[in-house]
Design an enzyme around this catalytic site. Structure first.
Site, short mmCIF file in Angstrom:
data_model
loop_
_atom_site.label_atom_id
_atom_site.label_comp_id
_atom_site.label_asym_id
_atom_site.label_seq_id
_atom_site.Cartn_x
_atom_site.Cartn_y
_atom_site.Cartn_z
N HIS A 178 3.85 3.52 1.45
CA HIS A 178 3.93 2.97 0.09
C HIS A 178 2.88 1.89 -0.17
O HIS A 178 2.55 1.09 0.70
CB HIS A 178 5.34 2.49 -0.25
CG HIS A 178 5.87 1.32 0.52
ND1 HIS A 178 5.71 0.02 0.10
CD2 HIS A 178 6.58 1.25 1.67
CE1 HIS A 178 6.31 -0.80 0.96
NE2 HIS A 178 6.83 -0.09 1.93
N GLU A 199 8.31 1.78 -3.76
CA GLU A 199 9.24 1.95 -2.64
C GLU A 199 10.21 0.77 -2.58
O GLU A 199 11.41 0.94 -2.33
CB GLU A 199 8.47 2.06 -1.32
CG GLU A 199 9.32 2.42 -0.11
CD GLU A 199 9.93 1.24 0.64
OE1 GLU A 199 10.75 1.48 1.54
OE2 GLU A 199 9.61 0.07 0.32
N ASP A 258 5.77 3.44 7.82
CA ASP A 258 6.12 2.14 7.23
C ASP A 258 6.36 1.14 8.37
O ASP A 258 6.32 1.52 9.54
CB ASP A 258 7.40 2.32 6.38
CG ASP A 258 7.55 1.26 5.29
OD1 ASP A 258 6.99 0.15 5.42
OD2 ASP A 258 8.27 1.54 4.30
CO CO Z 1 9.53 -3.50 2.38
ZN ZN Z 2 7.96 -0.88 3.52
#
Ligand code: CO
Ligand code: ZN
Length: 337
Positions: free
Chosen positions: A60, A193, A216
């Site tokens: 993201h 996100e 992530d």
């Molecule tokens: Co975050």
């Molecule tokens: Zn994140």
């Protein structure tokens, strides 16, 4: 890769305002893929064409921030969180708006720290009146934390490592992919996100991937008196087993583990008892998408200085490169009759 990481983390991009990050990534990745495109939400897709099953890797672009809710006649601004921001962490910090306006966060008089909530916080951007403040900032404008990137030797520290480090990993992985791949690969740079996996929801629907991966950050348990967690900085990227948004599909999890072991890439297994990633949205798309996640261990997630280990980042790039080169078993797209 360090210069790329620095550029990415220092770019302004709170949820809903990812344009500058998107333009930067598009420029860095376009030579490595067959084509790039965006959707109405602002997600960026970077596609290497190829047969099914399509692999979707999602990082993201957005970062947490604060939104101006009210400006008083002295020019003090009241704020609310955009994404998961801890009010207690903010006093004394600086934030920056899209137009470059910088302000500091402070708080009203309180008897003890526990009283410190959003209603007590304000932004001071140095304006002496409502009119002066209004020339630079309006209600609804969003500011992000304002901290420079620092190379600490083996580790990097910056705001917005969550998840620009994932973006950097995907850009670098795209550069390293071999000329021919057994299946298509799409690198997705998702929006929003931090406010609920919104970009990944529409991105997965559009792509109909065979497999989904979020890339992530994840929390660690290696700091003084940290809550018990089996992930540390510097022991390799983490293969997610579960978080609050997804139970990783066993085929995805096991192929990630096998590949890491075969390629001698250090890895850790991750169970995150709170929080989620884009995989939470991807795996529920259409008829379901077998999904998992590769996490970069990160200290102080959502604090003004998030810290990652440079070797973990490099190993994450290599694992994605190897996963892309692997022949994945065929899956349905989930929407056949
Ligand atoms: Co975050
Ligand atoms: Zn994140």
């Amino acid at each position: 890769m360090e210069a790329l990481i620095q550029e990415l983390v220092e770019t302004y991009g709170p949820s809903g305002e990812e344009a500058a990050v998107r333009e930067l990534i598009k420029d860095k990745i376009k030579e490595s893929v067959d084509r790039t495109f965006t959707d109405n939400m602002g997600n960026l897709f970077a596609l290497r064409e190829g047969p099914a099953p399509l692999l979707m890797f999602s990082a993201h672009m957005d970062e947490i921030g604060v939104i101006v809710t009210h400006i008083d006649k002295e020019g003090f601004m009241r704020i609310a969180p955009v994404g998961g921001v801890n009010a207690q962490m903010l006093p004394g910090q600086r934030v920056i708006f899209k137009n470059g306006t910088v302000a500091t966060i402070y708080h009203e008089k309180i008897k003890d720290r526990k009283e410190l909530d959003w209603s007590k916080l304000y932004l001071d951007g140095g304006a002496a009146s409502l009119e002066q403040a209004g020339e630079r900032v309006r209600v609804g404008d969003v500011a992000t934390l304002h901290q420079p990137f620092v190379n600490l030797g083996k580790r990097y520290m910056a705001k917005a490592m969550d998840d620009r480090i994932g973006c950097a990993v995907l850009v670098e992985a795209a550069r390293r992919l071999p000329r021919s791949l057994p299946q298509g690969v799409c690198f997705v740079f998702s929006v929003q996100e931090e406010v609920g996996l919104r970009g990944a929801t529409t991105a997965a629907y559009r792509l109909k991937p065979g497999y989904g991966f979020a890339v992530d950050v994840t929390a660690v348990g290696d700091t003084p008196e940290a809550p018990l967690m089996a992930v540390s900085l510097g022991k390799g990227p983490a293969i997610k087993v579960m978080d609050r948004s997804v139970l990783s599909h066993p085929v995805v999890r096991d192929l990630m583990i096998e590949t890491a072991e075969k390629e001698k890439i250090p890895y850790q297994l991750e169970v995150l008892e709170y929080g989620g990633t884009d995989a939470g949205a991807i795996h529920l798309s259409r008829g379901g998408v077998p999904s998992g996640a590769l996490s970069i261990p990160c200290r102080y997630v959502h604090a003004p200085s998030e810290m990652v280990d440079a070797a973990d980042v490099r190993h994450a790039v290599t694992l994605i490169e190897k996963l892309s080169a692997l022949q994945w078993p065929s899956t349905g797209t989930g929407d056949e009759g």
